[in-house]
Motif scaffolding. Structure first.
Motif, PDB file in Angstrom:
ATOM      1  N   ARG A  97     -32.694  -2.739  39.467  1.00  0.00           N
ATOM      2  CA  ARG A  97     -33.446  -2.421  38.248  1.00  0.00           C
ATOM      3  C   ARG A  97     -32.598  -1.906  37.086  1.00  0.00           C
ATOM      4  O   ARG A  97     -33.108  -1.706  35.988  1.00  0.00           O
ATOM      5  CB  ARG A  97     -34.563  -1.404  38.586  1.00  0.00           C
ATOM      6  CG  ARG A  97     -35.582  -2.030  39.530  1.00  0.00           C
ATOM      7  CD  ARG A  97     -36.570  -1.042  40.066  1.00  0.00           C
ATOM      8  NE  ARG A  97     -37.652  -0.721  39.155  1.00  0.00           N
ATOM      9  CZ  ARG A  97     -38.719  -1.477  38.927  1.00  0.00           C
ATOM     10  NH1 ARG A  97     -38.826  -2.650  39.547  1.00  0.00           N
ATOM     11  NH2 ARG A  97     -39.656  -1.092  38.103  1.00  0.00           N
ATOM     12  N   GLY A 136     -44.981  -6.902  32.141  1.00  0.00           N
ATOM     13  CA  GLY A 136     -44.146  -5.972  31.420  1.00  0.00           C
ATOM     14  C   GLY A 136     -44.422  -4.511  31.766  1.00  0.00           C
ATOM     15  O   GLY A 136     -44.840  -4.162  32.845  1.00  0.00           O
ATOM     16  N   GLN A 153     -37.028  -2.166  30.797  1.00  0.00           N
ATOM     17  CA  GLN A 153     -36.067  -2.546  31.845  1.00  0.00           C
ATOM     18  C   GLN A 153     -35.879  -4.070  31.840  1.00  0.00           C
ATOM     19  O   GLN A 153     -36.598  -4.801  31.134  1.00  0.00           O
ATOM     20  CB  GLN A 153     -36.584  -2.096  33.217  1.00  0.00           C
ATOM     21  CG  GLN A 153     -36.578  -0.594  33.347  1.00  0.00           C
ATOM     22  CD  GLN A 153     -37.063  -0.092  34.704  1.00  0.00           C
ATOM     23  OE1 GLN A 153     -37.361   1.079  34.823  1.00  0.00           O
ATOM     24  NE2 GLN A 153     -37.153  -0.944  35.704  1.00  0.00           N
ATOM     25  N   HIS A 154     -34.949  -4.515  32.680  1.00  0.00           N
ATOM     26  CA  HIS A 154     -34.650  -5.943  32.758  1.00  0.00           C
ATOM     27  C   HIS A 154     -34.263  -6.248  34.204  1.00  0.00           C
ATOM     28  O   HIS A 154     -33.106  -6.555  34.498  1.00  0.00           O
ATOM     29  CB  HIS A 154     -33.495  -6.254  31.774  1.00  0.00           C
ATOM     30  CG  HIS A 154     -33.318  -7.706  31.511  1.00  0.00           C
ATOM     31  ND1 HIS A 154     -32.467  -8.501  32.245  1.00  0.00           N
ATOM     32  CD2 HIS A 154     -33.882  -8.514  30.592  1.00  0.00           C
ATOM     33  CE1 HIS A 154     -32.522  -9.729  31.788  1.00  0.00           C
ATOM     34  NE2 HIS A 154     -33.370  -9.770  30.774  1.00  0.00           N
ATOM     35  N   CYS A 155     -35.252  -6.104  35.105  1.00  0.00           N
ATOM     36  CA  CYS A 155     -34.928  -6.157  36.537  1.00  0.00           C
ATOM     37  C   CYS A 155     -34.644  -7.586  37.026  1.00  0.00           C
ATOM     38  O   CYS A 155     -35.276  -8.547  36.580  1.00  0.00           O
ATOM     39  CB  CYS A 155     -36.078  -5.600  37.366  1.00  0.00           C
ATOM     40  SG  CYS A 155     -36.662  -4.029  36.775  1.00  0.00           S
ATOM     41  N   CYS A 199     -40.727  -4.775  27.999  1.00  0.00           N
ATOM     42  CA  CYS A 199     -40.352  -3.801  29.018  1.00  0.00           C
ATOM     43  C   CYS A 199     -39.068  -3.093  28.604  1.00  0.00           C
ATOM     44  O   CYS A 199     -38.215  -3.693  27.961  1.00  0.00           O
ATOM     45  CB  CYS A 199     -40.165  -4.487  30.373  1.00  0.00           C
ATOM     46  SG  CYS A 199     -40.054  -3.281  31.710  1.00  0.00           S
ATOM     47  N   ALA A 209     -39.694 -10.244  32.021  1.00  0.00           N
ATOM     48  CA  ALA A 209     -39.934  -9.219  30.990  1.00  0.00           C
ATOM     49  C   ALA A 209     -38.626  -8.544  30.581  1.00  0.00           C
ATOM     50  O   ALA A 209     -37.646  -8.570  31.305  1.00  0.00           O
ATOM     51  CB  ALA A 209     -40.893  -8.166  31.543  1.00  0.00           C
ATOM     52  N   HIS A 266     -35.465  -9.035  39.821  1.00  0.00           N
ATOM     53  CA  HIS A 266     -36.493  -9.751  40.571  1.00  0.00           C
ATOM     54  C   HIS A 266     -37.730 -10.061  39.721  1.00  0.00           C
ATOM     55  O   HIS A 266     -38.695 -10.603  40.231  1.00  0.00           O
ATOM     56  CB  HIS A 266     -36.946  -8.898  41.759  1.00  0.00           C
ATOM     57  CG  HIS A 266     -37.705  -7.697  41.310  1.00  0.00           C
ATOM     58  ND1 HIS A 266     -37.083  -6.607  40.800  1.00  0.00           N
ATOM     59  CD2 HIS A 266     -39.036  -7.477  41.224  1.00  0.00           C
ATOM     60  CE1 HIS A 266     -37.993  -5.728  40.444  1.00  0.00           C
ATOM     61  NE2 HIS A 266     -39.191  -6.228  40.682  1.00  0.00           N
ATOM     62  N   CYS A 267     -37.717  -9.708  38.427  1.00  0.00           N
ATOM     63  CA  CYS A 267     -38.940  -9.786  37.620  1.00  0.00           C
ATOM     64  C   CYS A 267     -39.505 -11.217  37.591  1.00  0.00           C
ATOM     65  O   CYS A 267     -38.821 -12.141  37.157  1.00  0.00           O
ATOM     66  CB  CYS A 267     -38.634  -9.313  36.202  1.00  0.00           C
ATOM     67  SG  CYS A 267     -40.116  -9.178  35.199  1.00  0.00           S
ATOM     68  N   ASN A 300     -43.430   1.344  35.548  1.00  0.00           N
ATOM     69  CA  ASN A 300     -42.061   1.239  36.084  1.00  0.00           C
ATOM     70  C   ASN A 300     -41.426   2.621  36.239  1.00  0.00           C
ATOM     71  O   ASN A 300     -40.245   2.721  36.543  1.00  0.00           O
ATOM     72  CB  ASN A 300     -41.207   0.321  35.223  1.00  0.00           C
ATOM     73  CG  ASN A 300     -40.972   0.862  33.820  1.00  0.00           C
ATOM     74  OD1 ASN A 300     -41.127   2.045  33.547  1.00  0.00           O
ATOM     75  ND2 ASN A 300     -40.583  -0.018  32.915  1.00  0.00           N
ATOM     76  N   ARG A 335     -37.471 -14.659  36.514  1.00  0.00           N
ATOM     77  CA  ARG A 335     -36.057 -14.297  36.637  1.00  0.00           C
ATOM     78  C   ARG A 335     -35.587 -14.358  38.080  1.00  0.00           C
ATOM     79  O   ARG A 335     -34.441 -14.684  38.354  1.00  0.00           O
ATOM     80  CB  ARG A 335     -35.840 -12.893  36.049  1.00  0.00           C
ATOM     81  CG  ARG A 335     -34.395 -12.581  35.739  1.00  0.00           C
ATOM     82  CD  ARG A 335     -34.265 -11.249  35.030  1.00  0.00           C
ATOM     83  NE  ARG A 335     -34.946 -11.227  33.767  1.00  0.00           N
ATOM     84  CZ  ARG A 335     -35.755 -10.242  33.357  1.00  0.00           C
ATOM     85  NH1 ARG A 335     -35.973  -9.202  34.108  1.00  0.00           N
ATOM     86  NH2 ARG A 335     -36.343 -10.309  32.186  1.00  0.00           N
TER      87      ARG A 335
HETATM   88  S1  SF4 Z   1     -40.031  -5.932  37.171  1.00  0.00           S
HETATM   89 FE1  SF4 Z   1     -41.365  -4.549  36.020  1.00  0.00          FE
HETATM   90  S2  SF4 Z   1     -39.985  -2.979  35.217  1.00  0.00           S
HETATM   91 FE2  SF4 Z   1     -38.701  -4.696  35.839  1.00  0.00          FE
HETATM   92  S3  SF4 Z   1     -38.415  -5.967  33.987  1.00  0.00           S
HETATM   93 FE3  SF4 Z   1     -40.202  -6.781  35.118  1.00  0.00          FE
HETATM   94  S4  SF4 Z   1     -41.965  -5.752  34.224  1.00  0.00           S
HETATM   95 FE4  SF4 Z   1     -40.140  -4.548  33.649  1.00  0.00          FE
END
Ligand code: SF4
Ligand code: SF4
Length: 318
Positions: free
Chosen positions: A143, A77, A35-37, A33, A44, A39-40, A104, A216
């Motif tokens: 995010r 992801g 991003q590195h959110c 991904c 990812a 709440h993931c 995303n 996460r």
């Molecule tokens: S929540 Fe979605 S956009 Fe955010 S890190 Fe996870 S897979 Fe990527």
């Protein structure tokens, strides 16, 4: 001592934990991904390395050729970052009754991938776009910095192409912390007003999804000392009416290696579907699996699907 999810649901009706029939195949193309959110649930990020190979994709394509007309739900992801993403989508988009891709948004405006929105439209793909709030502050907090601005740019591009009007564009909301989503209908009205008044953006539906205490998000809850409290919140808000409609009764999820699960949350929890001998089932076993009424694998995180109005990858259940 509180009852397990299995005991709770079986107490209502033992059949509610039986797989009913395959309507949706959900395919997770991997955990890469941009991003590195916070709440993931699958942890990812840019450094992740579980990427579905072309060989596994070919097995899925074979199954879909023999079983046309299912809903296909593509996730990650960031699914667009799988190196064989175009190949796979081009092969499957005519085999399904409905093809949804979970995006995303930010990936749709990156230089190397900004061709994707037009390409989605040509294939009439339903876009399921994550946007956990209509304010910059909340989106960037959850995010990452700059995500809101890019998301708005991507939504405007999708609108220019007819998404939100002639082509289906749905937004996905998840809470920014350890609480349950508010009313889906009410939030949808708020999103529609705020996004239109401030940016001229339109979309079709808002789907609310309850955060699963996995990946996460689980680490975050543990770091804040909120894990117990959050899981208790899910248990305390168990809604018997949602139990009959849990999505795993009509959905099977495939991971990057082709292993089958009852849903993407069970993937994150490492709980695959097994046969009676305990053998883990893979995509090559799916024809056999969907013919029998196997019992869904459950654990404590399952309470995220039955809390409040219920939750699924397509929004509330009741
Ligand atoms: S929540 Fe979605 S956009 Fe955010 S890190 Fe996870 S897979 Fe990527
Ligand atoms: S977490 Fe998955 S297996 Fe558990 S109830 Fe929800 S959809 Fe079903």
């Amino acid at each position: 001592m509180s009852l397990s999810f299995k005991e709770m649901v079986k107490g209502i009706n033992p059949k509610f934990l039986d797989f009913y029939r395959l309507e949706t195949l959900q395919v997770n193309l991997g955990d890469m991904c941009n991003q590195h959110c916070m709440h993931c649930h699958i942890d990812a990020g840019p450094k992740a390395g579980k990427i579905m190979s072309k060989e596994v994709m070919e097995e899925i394509i074979r199954f879909l050729r023999d079983h046309k007309g299912h809903i296909l739900d593509i996730t990650g992801g960031c699914p667009e970052l799988n190196p064989n993403f175009r190949f796979f989508i081009d092969e499957v988009h005519r085999l399904t009754s409905r093809l949804m891709i979970r995006t995303n948004l930010t990936i749709l405006v990156e230089k190397e991938t900004d061709w994707i929105p037009q390409w989605y439209r040509e294939r009439q793909i339903v876009v399921m776009a994550s946007l956990p709030c209509y304010t910059k502050e909340n989106v960037d907090k959850q995010r990452g910095d700059g995500v809101f601005e890019k998301s708005i740019k991507a939504l405007k591009r999708l609108n220019e192409l007819g998404y939100g009007d002639s082509y289906e564009l749905n937004l996905v909301y998840n809470p920014g912390g350890d609480f349950l989503p508010g009313s889906q209908k009410k939030l949808e009205l708020e999103y529609k007003k705020e996004l239109f008044d401030n940016y001229g953006i339109i979309f079709n539906n808002l789907l609310t999804i309850t955060n699963a205490p996995l990946g996460r998000f689980k680490n975050y809850l543990k770091a804040c000392g909120q894990f117990e409290q959050y899981t208790n919140l899910l248990v305390d808000n168990f809604n018997p009416e949602s139990a009959e409609s849990i999505m795993c009764r009509r959905l099977i999820s495939v991971d990057w290696q082709g292993i089958l699960y009852n849903c993407d949350f069970n993937q994150a929890a490492g709980l695959p579907i097994r046969d009676k001998t305990g053998k883990i089932l893979g995509i090559n076993d799916i024809k056999e699996a969907i013919q029998r009424k196997f019992e869904i694998v459950t654990a404590k995180h399952c309470y995220c699907c039955t809390a409040g109005a219920g939750s699924s990858c397509t929004g509330v259940l009741v």
